[in-house]
Design an enzyme around this catalytic site. Sequence first.
Site, short mmCIF file in Angstrom:
data_model
loop_
_atom_site.label_atom_id
_atom_site.label_comp_id
_atom_site.label_asym_id
_atom_site.label_seq_id
_atom_site.Cartn_x
_atom_site.Cartn_y
_atom_site.Cartn_z
N THR A 95 0.86 -1.18 0.00
CA THR A 95 0.00 0.00 0.00
C THR A 95 0.89 1.22 0.00
O THR A 95 1.44 1.61 1.03
CB THR A 95 -0.93 0.00 1.23
OG1 THR A 95 -1.69 -1.21 1.24
CG2 THR A 95 -1.88 1.19 1.18
N LYS A 171 -6.92 0.97 -3.62
CA LYS A 171 -6.57 0.40 -2.31
C LYS A 171 -6.68 1.45 -1.20
O LYS A 171 -7.24 1.17 -0.13
CB LYS A 171 -5.15 -0.17 -2.38
CG LYS A 171 -4.54 -0.57 -1.05
CD LYS A 171 -5.29 -1.69 -0.35
CE LYS A 171 -4.50 -2.15 0.87
NZ LYS A 171 -5.24 -3.16 1.66
N LYS A 240 -0.45 6.03 8.02
CA LYS A 240 0.25 6.22 6.75
C LYS A 240 -0.72 6.17 5.58
O LYS A 240 -0.69 7.02 4.68
CB LYS A 240 1.35 5.16 6.61
CG LYS A 240 2.11 5.16 5.31
CD LYS A 240 1.58 4.16 4.28
CE LYS A 240 1.67 2.73 4.74
NZ LYS A 240 1.20 1.78 3.68
#
Length: 294
Positions: A95, A171, A240
């Site tokens: 990711t 995603k 994040k």
Amino acid sequence: MKIGFVGLGPMGAGMARRLLDAGHALSVHNRTASRGDALVEAGARRAATPADAARDADLVFSMLADDPAVESMTLGADGIAEGLAPGAVHVSSSTISVALSGRLAAAHAERNQGYLSATVLGRPPAAASGELFVVVAGDPALQARMAPALEAIGQRIFSVGDDPTRSNLVKLSLNFLIFSTIEQMSEVFALNEKGGIAPATMLEILTGSFFTAPVHRNYGKLIVERSFDPPGGAMTLAAKDTDLLLEAGSALHVALPMGSLVRDRLIASLAKGEAGLDFSAFSRRAREDAGLPD
């Protein structure tokens, strides 16, 4: 197929084992080498560097924590790009930011190497059982070539086009839906608990009526039972991912007010020393705001 795998955390280890069990010849690398011990015992070859894992491979998967790790392990000294042969393929399942995905695609193209982004949806148990959902983007011919490997790790593959960055945008967006669902359920549980209705009762009503998706069942259970340790996905990674979502929104001029709220919840959780907990632990913030005990 000859496959390299770089990154053997909770997700990567499960994915790599699925590839090995499917009969592929597997080379594995992780910065903490001991994480590959079980795979080596099962027949994988231990690679000293990412370049070593990529050497002679048809494709190399990477499943790493963040942009700096992916960039270093791919384009740094002894990185994947250094060992990957022309025509071989790097499949990034990490990711990462949309921007980095674009840079990786360009860097591999300059070397006549293939690049696909194949991000995955699911927690570590799904990775271990081959029940991930895979979102892939890149050259359609490469997608077709890599299909046997992708089918080994996932129960369903979704293609979102020929631009690898699209997989990363999808995603980040889907992770955001998970985080915002946790926030919604946390607020509802806190409100009803103050009104005398137990969170477990609310969860039963939710998942027994309209809200039957795995995200409600699984994360609702974590919230009600406060099962935050050990983490399936760390708080730091959720923070994040949310930062990357907001970065993408800024680049595309799309306001994401709920994203800002979720980011603040995650920052507050990190400030309280919860970095090592499952990201669903940020549900505690709604309880605190309601004056409920932890």
